[in-house]
Write a protein that holds these residues in place. Structure first.
Motif, short mmCIF file in Angstrom:
data_model
loop_
_atom_site.label_atom_id
_atom_site.label_comp_id
_atom_site.label_asym_id
_atom_site.label_seq_id
_atom_site.Cartn_x
_atom_site.Cartn_y
_atom_site.Cartn_z
N VAL A 72 -4.04 17.40 6.17
CA VAL A 72 -3.04 16.45 6.66
C VAL A 72 -1.64 16.88 6.25
O VAL A 72 -0.71 16.93 7.06
CB VAL A 72 -3.32 15.03 6.12
N THR A 111 0.83 4.01 -3.10
CA THR A 111 0.52 5.43 -2.96
C THR A 111 1.72 6.29 -3.32
O THR A 111 1.57 7.35 -3.94
CB THR A 111 0.05 5.74 -1.52
N SER A 146 -4.99 19.93 1.29
CA SER A 146 -4.92 18.83 2.27
C SER A 146 -4.51 19.35 3.64
O SER A 146 -3.39 19.82 3.83
CB SER A 146 -3.94 17.75 1.81
N HIS A 154 5.54 4.84 10.92
CA HIS A 154 5.35 4.68 12.35
C HIS A 154 6.66 4.47 13.08
O HIS A 154 6.75 4.67 14.28
CB HIS A 154 4.43 3.49 12.63
N ASP A 195 -1.62 7.48 4.13
CA ASP A 195 -1.65 7.33 2.68
C ASP A 195 -1.42 8.67 2.00
O ASP A 195 -0.69 8.77 1.01
CB ASP A 195 -3.00 6.75 2.23
N GLU A 196 -2.04 9.72 2.54
CA GLU A 196 -1.84 11.07 1.99
C GLU A 196 -0.40 11.49 2.10
O GLU A 196 0.17 12.10 1.19
CB GLU A 196 -2.74 12.08 2.72
N ARG A 208 0.84 -1.20 0.00
CA ARG A 208 0.00 0.00 0.00
C ARG A 208 0.87 1.26 0.00
O ARG A 208 0.60 2.23 -0.70
CB ARG A 208 -0.93 -0.02 1.22
N GLN A 228 -9.28 -0.23 1.23
CA GLN A 228 -9.74 0.45 2.44
C GLN A 228 -9.72 1.95 2.19
O GLN A 228 -9.11 2.44 1.25
CB GLN A 228 -8.86 0.12 3.65
N GLN A 229 -10.42 2.67 3.04
CA GLN A 229 -10.53 4.12 2.89
C GLN A 229 -9.16 4.78 3.04
O GLN A 229 -8.31 4.32 3.80
CB GLN A 229 -11.50 4.68 3.95
N ILE A 230 -8.94 5.85 2.28
CA ILE A 230 -7.68 6.58 2.36
C ILE A 230 -7.49 7.16 3.76
O ILE A 230 -8.39 7.80 4.32
CB ILE A 230 -7.65 7.72 1.33
N GLU A 231 -6.32 6.91 4.35
CA GLU A 231 -6.00 7.41 5.67
C GLU A 231 -4.92 8.48 5.57
O GLU A 231 -4.33 8.69 4.51
CB GLU A 231 -5.54 6.27 6.57
N SER A 232 -4.64 9.14 6.69
CA SER A 232 -3.67 10.23 6.68
C SER A 232 -2.29 9.76 6.23
O SER A 232 -1.59 10.47 5.49
CB SER A 232 -3.58 10.89 8.06
#
Length: 315
Positions: A151, A34, A149, A275, A116-117, A30, A110-114
């Motif tokens: 984010v 992206t 954005s 992370h 991913d941005e 993923r 899955q939904q785009i998360e921060s």
């Protein structure tokens, strides 16, 4: 008994190394998807395909195709290599179709998360900087990204780039010094582009100062270890128990008591946004203040740990 057996089987599946590897590979896939879509968007930011961008685009497309056996990336690489297109507008359309297809795949999972941005924007920055040049339209595109954005606008790793871009745009004129400064911040975020290194961004590993790569340079006795990134040895619980069996101490986070930070072998160029990137940044911060904390390669750590465990078992 059947109920207990069911629980045992469920736990076995949960800690199965193949299952752990699957989830890790899914996360890495993923991130790379992206980043790849962002890279292509960065290439398109100037609204044209420049000569200097083509070698980098071929390298990135080839590497992405290698990672995922992706037919679109392979076709793009081959078309550019053999000049199999009627006009550069055709190439731009092909690139945009790949972006749409890649992001559609990401969003279907899955939904785009921060995060991913963030990874997409890092790829975007790499795509802009890949040719070692910066066009005013590309700077406009960066401004648009910050404005669109929350984010990206608020993320701390982009603070210097944001400040440099908006300060340069205040008077409506861009000097050569301002353009070079913005380009420098882009490179600090993503690393030098293919035009400078001959290495594609996707899959590039980070280069940390004074990394321990020899197993015999690691001392376990009463030393504090912190782990960063997905290590290939197995579940973290196994690694932690092994460290403790060898006389070491495990801590979840970096502190002044830390002696070693074990860095995963597949750490990526966008480590600062992951992370585990904050642990690396914390070590660099402590080191700048004179605190002695060593970065250790995953491979040196594995060799040292296995040697210590073998010795402990023999006794």
């Amino acid at each position: 008994m059947d109920h207990e057996k069911g629980i045992t089987n469920a736990r076995a599946r949960y800690f199965d190394p193949e299952s752990v590897s699957f989830f890790r590979s899914s996360a890495n896939r993923r991130k790379r998807q992206t980043y790849w879509a962002g890279f292509l968007s960065g290439v398109l930011a100037s609204k044209r395909l420049e000569d200097e961008e083509i070698p980098s685009l071929i390298a990135e497309a080839s590497h992405f195709a290698e990672f995922f056996n992706d037919p679109d990336a392979r076709d793009l690489s081959e078309d550019l290599n053999h000049l199999c297109f009627e006009s550069r507008e055709d190439v731009l359309e092909q690139i945009q179709e790949i972006i749409n297809s890649t992001m559609s795949t990401v969003m279907s999972e899955q939904q785009i998360e921060s995060i991913d941005e963030v990874n997409e924007f890092l790829g975007f920055c790499a795509g802009i900087a890949c040719d070692g040049r910066l066009h005013p339209k590309e700077i406009d595109a960066i401004v648009t990204r910050f404005n669109e954005s929350e984010v990206i606008e608020q993320h701390p790793i982009f603070e210097n780039l944001k400040y440099s871009v908006f300060r340069s745009m205040q008077d409506g004129k861009l000097t050569e010094a301002e353009i070079n400064e913005i380009l420098e911040w882009l490179v600090k975020l993503t690393g030098d582009g293919y035009s400078d290194t001959g290495i594609s961004s996707i899959g590039k590993v980070i280069d940390l100062p004074q990394m321990i790569v020899e197993a015999n340079n690691i001392n376990f006795a009463q030393s504090c270890f912190v782990l960063t990134g997905p290590l290939r040895m197995g579940p973290r619980s196994y690694i932690v128990s092994s460290i403790e069996k060898c006389g070491g101490i495990f801590h979840a986070n970096i502190s002044k008591k830390t002696q070693y930070l074990i860095v995963a072998g597949n750490a990526s160029p966008d480590w600062a946004a992951t992370h585990y990137g904050r642990k690396i940044e914390k070590v660099l911060e402590y080191r700048s203040k004179g605190v002695k904390i060593s970065f250790v390669s995953e491979y040196a750590f594995e060799e040292a740990l296995r040697s210590m465990l073998k010795s402990a078992d023999q006794h």
